[in-house]
Enzyme design. Structure first.
Site, mmCIF file in Angstrom:
data_model
loop_
_atom_site.group_PDB
_atom_site.id
_atom_site.type_symbol
_atom_site.label_atom_id
_atom_site.label_comp_id
_atom_site.label_asym_id
_atom_site.label_seq_id
_atom_site.Cartn_x
_atom_site.Cartn_y
_atom_site.Cartn_z
ATOM 1 N N GLY A 75 0.579 -1.702 -0.212
ATOM 2 C CA GLY A 75 0.358 -0.483 -0.151
ATOM 3 C C GLY A 75 0.851 1.306 -0.286
ATOM 4 O O GLY A 75 0.337 2.349 -0.570
ATOM 5 N N ASP A 130 -5.582 -0.347 7.395
ATOM 6 C CA ASP A 130 -6.720 -1.042 8.460
ATOM 7 C C ASP A 130 -5.179 -2.171 7.908
ATOM 8 O O ASP A 130 -5.931 -3.684 7.605
ATOM 9 C CB ASP A 130 -7.720 -1.516 8.348
#
Length: 262
Positions: free
Chosen positions: A126, A143
């Site tokens: 990410g 998350d």
């Protein structure tokens, strides 16, 4: 993890780590090699948000009423992605997940839909994905945890600055943190710096998780009465405890009797 053997329905050990799926009392859970529950799904209601912190992450809807573009870093069992897919039909969601095995299990055991025009799941880091992204997203949700802690690349000042750069002018960052993490205060400080101090923190229902929200623009010190009115409307629409979220903002943020000061 031997005591989970009674409820285990899947186990995979690979170079990237161990992933297990267990099921008890109608709830299916994903574990990354420890007792910690990474994701949970009620089998007879797979698109609901079973774990309290995932519901708390949806408190962003109190401030951003009509998000069109989501980016989610970390898939797990896909709880938040599935909820957005079911409840916000006008929204498009891109998810970046590091582990191909997690994605495979999420689709095999947790009812994560196949990619289509409204959902796209990419395999990758990410932090790498967010570097040099244009301001394309209304909401970025982070998350990304392994069995022990948040992935190191998802907690740096550079990462939070990249998140800000990828948000539209009225966008929001939503980060799930563990309050017991020794680096927690450093994460919050880095988020605050990236968002010029315009942040809110919300303790989740279960002990330990704290959701931090970063705002591209201040929500304008909203009145409690106005927030509660919005919360009641959202609660009726989506079935989540938005009024409780509003009361939770009193615990960790500047406020007076009339307004939330952000």
């Amino acid at each position: 993890m031997g005591f989970l053997a009674r409820w285990r329905i899947y186990k995979k050990v690979a170079a990237s780590g161990q992933v297990e799926v267990s099921e008890q009392d109608g709830v299916r859970r994903m574990h990354f090699g420890t007792v910690t529950v990474q994701s949970a799904m009620r089998v007879d209601d797979p698109f609901a948000l079973e774990i309290g912190y995932t519901r708390s992450m949806m408190a962003h809807l109190l401030f951003h009423r009509d998000p069109q573009e989501y980016l989610m870093v970390g898939l797990g069992g896909g709880s938040t992605a599935k909820w957005v897919y079911r409840n916000l039909p006008a929204a498009r969601t891109t998810v970046v997940e590091l582990s191909p095995e997690v994605l495979r299990i999420a689709r095999a055991y947790f009812h994560v839909p196949a990619d289509d025009a409204r959902l796209r799941i990419l395999i990758g880091d990410g932090a790498d994905y967010l570097r040099n992204q244009p301001p394309a997203y209304d909401v970025i949700m982070v998350d990304g945890y392994d069995e022990f802690s948040q992935a190191a690349t998802l907690g740096t000042p550079e990462f939070y600055a990249d998140c800000r750069a990828a948000l539209k002018p009225n966008g929001m960052l939503v980060v799930n943190l563990w309050g017991s993490d020794p680096l927690f205060h450093g994460y919050v400080e880095a988020i605050s710096k990236a968002f010029d101090g315009v942040i809110l923190s919300l303790p989740a229902e279960q002990r330990g998780n704290i959701i931090v929200f970063g705002f591209m623009r201040s929500p304008g010190m909203p009145k409690w009465d106005d927030l509660r009115e919005t919360g009641r409307r959202l609660e009726a629409q989506y079935g989540l405890e938005f009024v409780r979220f509003i009361e939770g903002f009193r615990k960790m943020n500047l406020h007076n009797d009339r307004r939330l000061l952000v």
